[in-house]
Design a protein around this motif. Structure first.
Motif, short mmCIF file in Angstrom:
data_model
loop_
_atom_site.label_atom_id
_atom_site.label_comp_id
_atom_site.label_asym_id
_atom_site.label_seq_id
_atom_site.Cartn_x
_atom_site.Cartn_y
_atom_site.Cartn_z
N VAL A 51 -75.53 -71.97 -0.64
CA VAL A 51 -75.56 -73.29 -0.01
C VAL A 51 -74.28 -74.03 -0.39
O VAL A 51 -73.71 -73.81 -1.45
CB VAL A 51 -76.81 -74.12 -0.42
CG1 VAL A 51 -78.08 -73.46 0.09
CG2 VAL A 51 -76.87 -74.33 -1.90
N GLY A 52 -73.87 -74.93 0.53
CA GLY A 52 -72.66 -75.71 0.32
C GLY A 52 -72.95 -77.07 -0.29
O GLY A 52 -74.05 -77.33 -0.78
N ALA A 53 -71.96 -77.93 -0.22
CA ALA A 53 -71.98 -79.23 -0.88
C ALA A 53 -73.15 -80.12 -0.45
O ALA A 53 -73.62 -80.94 -1.22
CB ALA A 53 -70.66 -79.96 -0.64
N GLN A 54 -73.60 -80.00 0.77
CA GLN A 54 -74.71 -80.82 1.25
C GLN A 54 -76.04 -80.05 1.24
O GLN A 54 -77.01 -80.50 1.82
CB GLN A 54 -74.43 -81.31 2.69
CG GLN A 54 -73.35 -82.36 2.77
CD GLN A 54 -73.86 -83.69 2.23
OE1 GLN A 54 -74.89 -84.19 2.65
NE2 GLN A 54 -73.14 -84.24 1.28
N GLY A 55 -76.06 -78.91 0.58
CA GLY A 55 -77.28 -78.12 0.53
C GLY A 55 -77.48 -77.29 1.79
O GLY A 55 -78.52 -76.66 1.97
N GLU A 56 -76.46 -77.26 2.65
CA GLU A 56 -76.56 -76.50 3.90
C GLU A 56 -76.34 -75.02 3.62
O GLU A 56 -75.63 -74.66 2.68
CB GLU A 56 -75.52 -77.00 4.92
CG GLU A 56 -74.08 -76.56 4.66
CD GLU A 56 -73.34 -77.36 3.58
OE1 GLU A 56 -72.14 -77.07 3.39
OE2 GLU A 56 -73.93 -78.24 2.93
N LEU A 57 -76.97 -74.18 4.40
CA LEU A 57 -76.81 -72.74 4.25
C LEU A 57 -75.38 -72.38 4.63
O LEU A 57 -74.93 -72.64 5.75
CB LEU A 57 -77.81 -71.99 5.14
CG LEU A 57 -77.81 -70.48 5.02
CD1 LEU A 57 -78.16 -70.05 3.59
CD2 LEU A 57 -78.80 -69.87 6.00
N ALA A 58 -74.64 -71.81 3.69
CA ALA A 58 -73.23 -71.48 3.92
C ALA A 58 -72.99 -69.98 3.96
O ALA A 58 -71.93 -69.54 4.39
CB ALA A 58 -72.37 -72.11 2.82
N GLY A 59 -73.96 -69.20 3.50
CA GLY A 59 -73.79 -67.76 3.52
C GLY A 59 -75.11 -67.06 3.25
O GLY A 59 -75.99 -67.61 2.58
#
Length: 160
Positions: A51-59
């Protein structure tokens, strides 16, 4: 009178310095979070979610070909497990980073800690924050406001 004014000026200077210190700490925390990512493996070791900086799925990675022998529901469960755990890890890291800013100033007890809008800072990952005293999201505060309005409306209608 002059001593009183000097005392006020001194308090104002302390408050200004305290505010500038808090603003610098917030800016540093936001910079740190903008580069944040968290990777977590599912309990069964078949999936890794980032997850990225906003808690979004990044990978999302499927590890060691384990997915080939899994049923669709097992794979879905593994993906959800890894994503939820990564979001929870992210939210805890954000809380740990920003929580000290919610406390009153040590040098100026008159300056309360910041009220933090966890939803704005961590986005959807705010839902993954474990319940802790004093840690409240904007949605929690909104629900409290709505509940208070409902209670007030209920009392008003009962009085009639």
């Amino acid at each position: 009178m002059s001593d009183h004014i000097e005392g006020l000026e001194k308090k104002l200077a302390q408050a200004t310095a305290g505010l500038e210190s808090v603003q610098a700490a917030v800016a540093a925390a936001e910079r740190q979070m903008s580069a944040f990512s968290s990777s977590v493996m599912s309990k069964d070791g078949s999936v890794e979610a980032t997850v990225g900086a906003q808690g979004e799925l990044a990978g999302l990675k499927f590890l060691d070909g384990k997915y080939r022998s899994m049923s669709a529901s097992q794979l879905a469960d593994a993906v959800l497990d890894a994503v939820q755990e990564a979001r929870s890890h992210h939210a805890r890291a954000v809380r740990d980073l920003f929580e000290p800013l919610t406390r009153p100033s040590a040098t100026m007890p008159e300056l309360p800690g910041m009220e933090i809008d966890w939803d704005r800072i961590v986005g959807p990952a705010a839902d993954a924050l474990p319940e802790e005293p004093g840690v409240r999201s904007a949605n929690d505060r909104l629900r409290d406001e709505i509940d208070e309005d409902d209670d007030t409306a209920g009392r008003a209608s009962r009085r009639r």
